[in-house]
Design a protein around this motif. Structure first.
Motif, PDB file in Angstrom:
ATOM      1  N   ASP A  32     -15.142  31.860  16.713  1.00  0.00           N
ATOM      2  CA  ASP A  32     -15.664  31.574  15.373  1.00  0.00           C
ATOM      3  C   ASP A  32     -14.866  32.316  14.304  1.00  0.00           C
ATOM      4  OD1 ASP A  32     -17.809  30.103  16.541  1.00  0.00           O
ATOM      5  OD2 ASP A  32     -18.935  31.963  16.826  1.00  0.00           O
ATOM      6  N   ILE A  33     -14.543  33.575  14.590  1.00  0.00           N
ATOM      7  CA  ILE A  33     -13.785  34.390  13.635  1.00  0.00           C
ATOM      8  C   ILE A  33     -12.362  33.855  13.501  1.00  0.00           C
ATOM      9  CG2 ILE A  33     -12.987  36.723  13.064  1.00  0.00           C
ATOM     10  CD1 ILE A  33     -15.355  37.724  14.879  1.00  0.00           C
ATOM     11  N   LEU A  34     -11.764  33.507  14.635  1.00  0.00           N
ATOM     12  CA  LEU A  34     -10.405  32.950  14.618  1.00  0.00           C
ATOM     13  C   LEU A  34     -10.376  31.644  13.826  1.00  0.00           C
ATOM     14  CD1 LEU A  34      -7.490  33.302  15.560  1.00  0.00           C
ATOM     15  CD2 LEU A  34      -8.110  32.050  17.652  1.00  0.00           C
ATOM     16  N   PHE A  35     -11.397  30.816  13.970  1.00  0.00           N
ATOM     17  CA  PHE A  35     -11.488  29.566  13.215  1.00  0.00           C
ATOM     18  C   PHE A  35     -11.481  29.840  11.707  1.00  0.00           C
ATOM     19  CE2 PHE A  35     -14.005  26.218  11.143  1.00  0.00           C
ATOM     20  CZ  PHE A  35     -13.287  25.093  11.530  1.00  0.00           C
ATOM     21  N   LEU A  36     -12.252  30.845  11.270  1.00  0.00           N
ATOM     22  CA  LEU A  36     -12.260  31.214   9.848  1.00  0.00           C
ATOM     23  C   LEU A  36     -10.876  31.661   9.384  1.00  0.00           C
ATOM     24  CD1 LEU A  36     -15.581  33.203   9.355  1.00  0.00           C
ATOM     25  CD2 LEU A  36     -14.969  31.006   8.346  1.00  0.00           C
ATOM     26  N   LEU A  37     -10.221  32.491  10.188  1.00  0.00           N
ATOM     27  CA  LEU A  37      -8.887  32.990   9.830  1.00  0.00           C
ATOM     28  C   LEU A  37      -7.872  31.852   9.780  1.00  0.00           C
ATOM     29  CD1 LEU A  37      -8.887  36.308  11.902  1.00  0.00           C
ATOM     30  CD2 LEU A  37      -9.055  36.080   9.413  1.00  0.00           C
ATOM     31  N   HIS A  38      -7.937  30.924  10.719  1.00  0.00           N
ATOM     32  CA  HIS A  38      -7.016  29.777  10.713  1.00  0.00           C
ATOM     33  C   HIS A  38      -7.177  28.933   9.457  1.00  0.00           C
ATOM     34  CE1 HIS A  38      -6.137  29.560  15.320  1.00  0.00           C
ATOM     35  NE2 HIS A  38      -5.452  30.502  14.706  1.00  0.00           N
ATOM     36  N   GLY A  39      -8.342  28.960   8.844  1.00  0.00           N
ATOM     37  CA  GLY A  39      -8.599  28.160   7.649  1.00  0.00           C
ATOM     38  C   GLY A  39      -8.193  28.814   6.339  1.00  0.00           C
ATOM     39  N   LEU A  40      -7.652  30.032   6.390  1.00  0.00           N
ATOM     40  CA  LEU A  40      -7.251  30.712   5.160  1.00  0.00           C
ATOM     41  C   LEU A  40      -6.022  30.044   4.547  1.00  0.00           C
ATOM     42  CD1 LEU A  40      -7.639  34.472   6.195  1.00  0.00           C
ATOM     43  CD2 LEU A  40      -9.130  33.137   4.680  1.00  0.00           C
ATOM     44  N   PRO A  41      -5.957  30.002   3.221  1.00  0.00           N
ATOM     45  CA  PRO A  41      -4.775  29.430   2.560  1.00  0.00           C
ATOM     46  C   PRO A  41      -3.524  30.264   2.844  1.00  0.00           C
ATOM     47  CG  PRO A  41      -6.584  29.742   1.003  1.00  0.00           C
ATOM     48  CD  PRO A  41      -6.984  30.413   2.269  1.00  0.00           C
ATOM     49  N   THR A  42      -2.400  29.636   2.862  1.00  0.00           N
ATOM     50  CA  THR A  42      -1.124  30.309   3.129  1.00  0.00           C
ATOM     51  C   THR A  42      -0.859  31.426   2.132  1.00  0.00           C
ATOM     52  OG1 THR A  42      -0.279  28.233   4.002  1.00  0.00           O
ATOM     53  CG2 THR A  42       1.342  29.910   3.500  1.00  0.00           C
ATOM     54  N   GLY A  43      -1.313  31.281   0.892  1.00  0.00           N
ATOM     55  CA  GLY A  43      -1.084  32.289  -0.134  1.00  0.00           C
ATOM     56  C   GLY A  43      -1.819  33.605   0.097  1.00  0.00           C
ATOM     57  N   VAL A  44      -2.808  33.603   0.968  1.00  0.00           N
ATOM     58  CA  VAL A  44      -3.526  34.835   1.292  1.00  0.00           C
ATOM     59  C   VAL A  44      -2.665  35.643   2.254  1.00  0.00           C
ATOM     60  CG1 VAL A  44      -5.567  35.799   2.433  1.00  0.00           C
ATOM     61  CG2 VAL A  44      -5.801  33.817   0.931  1.00  0.00           C
ATOM     62  N   ARG A  45      -2.287  36.853   1.829  1.00  0.00           N
ATOM     63  CA  ARG A  45      -1.434  37.705   2.665  1.00  0.00           C
ATOM     64  C   ARG A  45      -2.234  38.610   3.591  1.00  0.00           C
ATOM     65  NH1 ARG A  45       0.499  39.596  -2.652  1.00  0.00           N
ATOM     66  NH2 ARG A  45      -1.091  41.004  -1.986  1.00  0.00           N
ATOM     67  N   SER A  46      -3.431  39.010   3.130  1.00  0.00           N
ATOM     68  CA  SER A  46      -4.231  39.939   3.932  1.00  0.00           C
ATOM     69  C   SER A  46      -5.709  39.609   3.807  1.00  0.00           C
ATOM     70  CB  SER A  46      -3.981  41.379   3.490  1.00  0.00           C
ATOM     71  OG  SER A  46      -4.344  41.540   2.139  1.00  0.00           O
ATOM     72  N   CYS A  47      -6.409  39.769   4.927  1.00  0.00           N
ATOM     73  CA  CYS A  47      -7.825  39.446   4.973  1.00  0.00           C
ATOM     74  C   CYS A  47      -8.570  40.539   5.724  1.00  0.00           C
ATOM     75  CB  CYS A  47      -8.030  38.108   5.686  1.00  0.00           C
ATOM     76  SG  CYS A  47      -9.765  37.660   5.910  1.00  0.00           S
ATOM     77  N   CYS A  48      -9.706  40.924   5.195  1.00  0.00           N
ATOM     78  CA  CYS A  48     -10.594  41.852   5.884  1.00  0.00           C
ATOM     79  C   CYS A  48     -11.821  41.060   6.336  1.00  0.00           C
ATOM     80  CB  CYS A  48     -11.013  42.983   4.954  1.00  0.00           C
ATOM     81  SG  CYS A  48     -12.122  44.182   5.737  1.00  0.00           S
ATOM     82  N   VAL A  49     -12.240  41.293   7.570  1.00  0.00           N
ATOM     83  CA  VAL A  49     -13.439  40.670   8.104  1.00  0.00           C
ATOM     84  C   VAL A  49     -14.423  41.788   8.424  1.00  0.00           C
ATOM     85  CG1 VAL A  49     -14.427  39.255   9.949  1.00  0.00           C
ATOM     86  CG2 VAL A  49     -12.104  38.776   9.116  1.00  0.00           C
ATOM     87  N   VAL A  50     -15.591  41.740   7.788  1.00  0.00           N
ATOM     88  CA  VAL A  50     -16.639  42.733   8.037  1.00  0.00           C
ATOM     89  C   VAL A  50     -17.717  42.035   8.854  1.00  0.00           C
ATOM     90  CG1 VAL A  50     -18.237  44.397   7.034  1.00  0.00           C
ATOM     91  CG2 VAL A  50     -16.133  43.799   5.809  1.00  0.00           C
ATOM     92  N   GLY A  51     -17.867  42.486  10.095  1.00  0.00           N
ATOM     93  CA  GLY A  51     -18.784  41.786  10.971  1.00  0.00           C
ATOM     94  C   GLY A  51     -19.366  42.652  12.068  1.00  0.00           C
ATOM     95  N   HIS A  52     -19.554  42.020  13.223  1.00  0.00           N
ATOM     96  CA  HIS A  52     -20.330  42.584  14.312  1.00  0.00           C
ATOM     97  C   HIS A  52     -19.564  42.518  15.638  1.00  0.00           C
ATOM     98  CE1 HIS A  52     -23.798  41.993  11.588  1.00  0.00           C
ATOM     99  NE2 HIS A  52     -23.176  40.869  11.283  1.00  0.00           N
ATOM    100  N   ASN A  53     -20.011  43.324  16.552  1.00  0.00           N
ATOM    101  CA  ASN A  53     -19.547  43.232  17.927  1.00  0.00           C
ATOM    102  C   ASN A  53     -20.493  42.343  18.706  1.00  0.00           C
ATOM    103  OD1 ASN A  53     -17.193  44.575  18.019  1.00  0.00           O
ATOM    104  ND2 ASN A  53     -17.927  46.308  19.178  1.00  0.00           N
TER     105      ASN A  53
END
Length: 170
Positions: A89-110
């Motif tokens: 699920d997390i990887l799916f969100l990251l794959h959907g980020l626009p190319t212009g985004v250079r860095s992303c922080c994900v705040v979540g759970h184990n």
């Protein structure tokens, strides 16, 4: 080059009654962990173009504590799918980020954060390679692509791994 930062929420409150797990907030120790991470990040070079946050109270409060004194951090983007998210699920969100985004922080759970981080670093395994991915752990990865869709198993390098250690333990 892209950068991904994973932040597991700080220690949550178990003593108080809550109607749902999503409503659980931070414990006293969790508040200390969040402040310690804020102090660490305040002087760091880490920047996020976007921050995806689970809508749980403990993830919101963890990130709010960081943003309180670190103005360079972006406003959170709450994503329902991050609550109880599995690594896919997390990887799916990251794959959907626009190319212009250079860095992303994900705040979540184990275990979702830990399992995805382990797979991105070490390749596919049946278990995490981390000895422990504790509450308030902050992990930074980089991967040599300009397209988020290229993010896959074993493609990342470790940039930073900060854990709160003995904060709040007596």
């Amino acid at each position: 080059m892209k950068h991904i930062y994973f932040l597991r929420h700080a220690k949550s409150e178990w003593e108080e009654p809550y109607d749902t797990d999503e409503e659980r907030s931070l414990s006293h120790r969790g508040k200390q962990q969040s402040k310690a991470l804020r102090d660490y990040l305040k002087d760091s070079r880490f920047e996020f173009d976007i921050c995806l946050v689970s809508p749980s109270e403990r993830t919101k409060r963890t990130y709010h504590t960081l943003r309180k004194d670190i103005l360079r951090l972006p406003k959170p983007e709450y994503r329902e799918s991050l609550y109880d998210a599995e690594k896919e699920d997390i990887l799916f969100l990251l794959h959907g980020l626009p190319t212009g985004v250079r860095s992303c922080c994900v705040v979540g759970h184990n275990p979702g954060l830990e399992e995805l981080a382990s797979e991105l670093l070490f390749g596919e395994t049946n278990h995490s390679r981390f000895h422990k991915f504790p509450t308030a752990a902050f992990l930074g990865l980089s991967f040599p692509s300009e397209n988020w869709k290229d993010l896959s198993s074993g493609t990342c390098k470790l940039v930073v791994y900060w854990i709160p250690g003995m904060i709040g333990k007596e």
